[in-house]
Design a protein around this motif. Structure first.
Motif, PDB file in Angstrom:
ATOM      1  N   SER A   3       0.829  -1.205   0.000  1.00 52.36           N
ATOM      2  CA  SER A   3       0.000   0.000   0.000  1.00 52.36           C
ATOM      3  C   SER A   3       0.867   1.260   0.000  1.00 52.36           C
ATOM      4  O   SER A   3       0.508   2.259  -0.598  1.00 52.36           O
ATOM      5  N   ILE A   4       2.008   1.217   0.660  1.00 49.07           N
ATOM      6  CA  ILE A   4       2.925   2.358   0.662  1.00 49.07           C
ATOM      7  C   ILE A   4       3.497   2.568  -0.738  1.00 49.07           C
ATOM      8  O   ILE A   4       3.578   3.688  -1.222  1.00 49.07           O
ATOM      9  N   VAL A   5       3.854   1.509  -1.413  1.00 53.19           N
ATOM     10  CA  VAL A   5       4.395   1.613  -2.766  1.00 53.19           C
ATOM     11  C   VAL A   5       3.345   2.181  -3.712  1.00 53.19           C
ATOM     12  O   VAL A   5       3.637   3.054  -4.516  1.00 53.19           O
ATOM     13  N   LYS A   6       2.111   1.710  -3.623  1.00 53.11           N
ATOM     14  CA  LYS A   6       1.043   2.217  -4.479  1.00 53.11           C
ATOM     15  C   LYS A   6       0.785   3.689  -4.221  1.00 53.11           C
ATOM     16  O   LYS A   6       0.559   4.455  -5.136  1.00 53.11           O
ATOM     17  N   GLN A   7       0.832   4.099  -2.947  1.00 56.36           N
ATOM     18  CA  GLN A   7       0.599   5.502  -2.628  1.00 56.36           C
ATOM     19  C   GLN A   7       1.719   6.366  -3.206  1.00 56.36           C
ATOM     20  O   GLN A   7       1.469   7.419  -3.748  1.00 56.36           O
ATOM     21  N   ARG A   8       2.953   5.922  -3.098  1.00 56.67           N
ATOM     22  CA  ARG A   8       4.058   6.686  -3.662  1.00 56.67           C
ATOM     23  C   ARG A   8       3.924   6.822  -5.166  1.00 56.67           C
ATOM     24  O   ARG A   8       4.151   7.872  -5.724  1.00 56.67           O
ATOM     25  N   ALA A   9       3.545   5.758  -5.844  1.00 51.55           N
ATOM     26  CA  ALA A   9       3.404   5.795  -7.301  1.00 51.55           C
ATOM     27  C   ALA A   9       2.299   6.760  -7.717  1.00 51.55           C
ATOM     28  O   ALA A   9       2.402   7.399  -8.754  1.00 51.55           O
ATOM     29  N   ALA A  10       1.281   6.885  -6.910  1.00 53.34           N
ATOM     30  CA  ALA A  10       0.174   7.782  -7.239  1.00 53.34           C
ATOM     31  C   ALA A  10       0.600   9.243  -7.203  1.00 53.34           C
ATOM     32  O   ALA A  10      -0.023  10.084  -7.825  1.00 53.34           O
ATOM     33  N   HIS A  11       1.653   9.566  -6.478  1.00 58.33           N
ATOM     34  CA  HIS A  11       2.113  10.943  -6.354  1.00 58.33           C
ATOM     35  C   HIS A  11       3.440  11.198  -7.063  1.00 58.33           C
ATOM     36  O   HIS A  11       4.101  12.201  -6.802  1.00 58.33           O
ATOM     37  N   GLU A  12       3.832  10.311  -7.956  1.00 57.84           N
ATOM     38  CA  GLU A  12       5.065  10.516  -8.718  1.00 57.84           C
ATOM     39  C   GLU A  12       4.906  11.712  -9.646  1.00 57.84           C
ATOM     40  O   GLU A  12       3.850  11.918 -10.228  1.00 57.84           O
ATOM     41  N   PRO A  13       5.956  12.517  -9.801  1.00 57.83           N
ATOM     42  CA  PRO A  13       5.856  13.660 -10.726  1.00 57.83           C
ATOM     43  C   PRO A  13       5.757  13.196 -12.171  1.00 57.83           C
ATOM     44  O   PRO A  13       6.169  12.091 -12.519  1.00 57.83           O
ATOM     45  N   LEU A  14       5.199  14.060 -12.988  1.00 58.68           N
ATOM     46  CA  LEU A  14       5.042  13.801 -14.415  1.00 58.68           C
ATOM     47  C   LEU A  14       5.841  14.856 -15.166  1.00 58.68           C
ATOM     48  O   LEU A  14       5.773  16.038 -14.840  1.00 58.68           O
ATOM     49  N   TYR A  15       6.632  14.420 -16.120  1.00 62.61           N
ATOM     50  CA  TYR A  15       7.430  15.338 -16.928  1.00 62.61           C
ATOM     51  C   TYR A  15       7.022  15.190 -18.384  1.00 62.61           C
ATOM     52  O   TYR A  15       6.728  14.093 -18.836  1.00 62.61           O
ATOM     53  N   ASP A  16       7.018  16.294 -19.115  1.00 63.08           N
ATOM     54  CA  ASP A  16       6.763  16.251 -20.546  1.00 63.08           C
ATOM     55  C   ASP A  16       7.719  17.228 -21.211  1.00 63.08           C
ATOM     56  O   ASP A  16       7.922  18.340 -20.709  1.00 63.08           O
ATOM     57  N   ILE A  17       8.325  16.807 -22.306  1.00 65.34           N
ATOM     58  CA  ILE A  17       9.331  17.613 -23.003  1.00 65.34           C
ATOM     59  C   ILE A  17       8.929  17.784 -24.453  1.00 65.34           C
ATOM     60  O   ILE A  17       8.584  16.819 -25.129  1.00 65.34           O
ATOM     61  N   ASN A  18       8.978  19.021 -24.941  1.00 65.74           N
ATOM     62  CA  ASN A  18       8.762  19.287 -26.353  1.00 65.74           C
ATOM     63  C   ASN A  18      10.075  18.994 -27.072  1.00 65.74           C
ATOM     64  O   ASN A  18      11.079  19.656 -26.823  1.00 65.74           O
ATOM     65  N   PRO A  19      10.114  18.017 -27.964  1.00 69.22           N
ATOM     66  CA  PRO A  19      11.372  17.654 -28.616  1.00 69.22           C
ATOM     67  C   PRO A  19      11.935  18.743 -29.537  1.00 69.22           C
ATOM     68  O   PRO A  19      13.125  18.781 -29.799  1.00 69.22           O
ATOM     69  N   GLN A  20      11.089  19.648 -30.014  1.00 67.32           N
ATOM     70  CA  GLN A  20      11.546  20.718 -30.901  1.00 67.32           C
ATOM     71  C   GLN A  20      12.201  21.867 -30.142  1.00 67.32           C
ATOM     72  O   GLN A  20      13.217  22.396 -30.561  1.00 67.32           O
ATOM     73  N   THR A  21      11.571  22.285 -29.037  1.00 63.74           N
ATOM     74  CA  THR A  21      12.046  23.469 -28.307  1.00 63.74           C
ATOM     75  C   THR A  21      12.838  23.130 -27.046  1.00 63.74           C
ATOM     76  O   THR A  21      13.551  23.980 -26.533  1.00 63.74           O
ATOM     77  N   GLY A  22      12.685  21.920 -26.531  1.00 60.77           N
ATOM     78  CA  GLY A  22      13.320  21.559 -25.275  1.00 60.77           C
ATOM     79  C   GLY A  22      12.568  22.070 -24.059  1.00 60.77           C
ATOM     80  O   GLY A  22      13.002  21.885 -22.934  1.00 60.77           O
ATOM     81  N   ALA A  23      11.426  22.744 -24.287  1.00 51.75           N
ATOM     82  CA  ALA A  23      10.615  23.230 -23.171  1.00 51.75           C
ATOM     83  C   ALA A  23      10.094  22.033 -22.382  1.00 51.75           C
ATOM     84  O   ALA A  23       9.693  21.021 -22.955  1.00 51.75           O
ATOM     85  N   THR A  24      10.121  22.158 -21.088  1.00 55.44           N
ATOM     86  CA  THR A  24       9.735  21.061 -20.211  1.00 55.44           C
ATOM     87  C   THR A  24       8.736  21.554 -19.181  1.00 55.44           C
ATOM     88  O   THR A  24       8.861  22.669 -18.684  1.00 55.44           O
ATOM     89  N   ILE A  25       7.760  20.719 -18.874  1.00 50.82           N
ATOM     90  CA  ILE A  25       6.891  20.996 -17.741  1.00 50.82           C
ATOM     91  C   ILE A  25       7.054  19.862 -16.747  1.00 50.82           C
ATOM     92  O   ILE A  25       7.368  18.730 -17.118  1.00 50.82           O
TER      93      ILE A  25
END
Length: 81
Positions: A3-25
């Protein structure tokens, strides 16, 4: 223990990168412990950042869900993303 592992996975950060500009969120979860650092409460936040650099500006949020924060980032990030 699982249950601790599942809770941690639920709050993992999400990253997305635009391959053209390198902009990241980065979409991440912050809890009430960070309120002492001037955050607005618990929830999902996002901020824009360049690869290898610190975030520029304050995070936006909080949002109720990771998806809501991501959708707001896609709308606000504009054509550079």
């Amino acid at each position: 223990m699982t249950s601790i592992v599942k809770q941690r996975a639920a709050h993992e950060p999400l990253y997305d990168i635009n391959p053209q500009t390198g902009a990241t969120i980065e979409v991440f979860y912050a809890d009430r412990a960070l309120e002492t650092f001037g955050w607005k409460g618990a929830g999902w936040f996002w901020w824009a950042r360049r690869r290898g650099h610190s975030p520029a500006g304050s995070p936006r949020g909080p949002f109720a869900t990771r998806y809501a924060a991501y959708r707001d980032a896609m709308t606000a990030a504009g054509p550079a993303f």
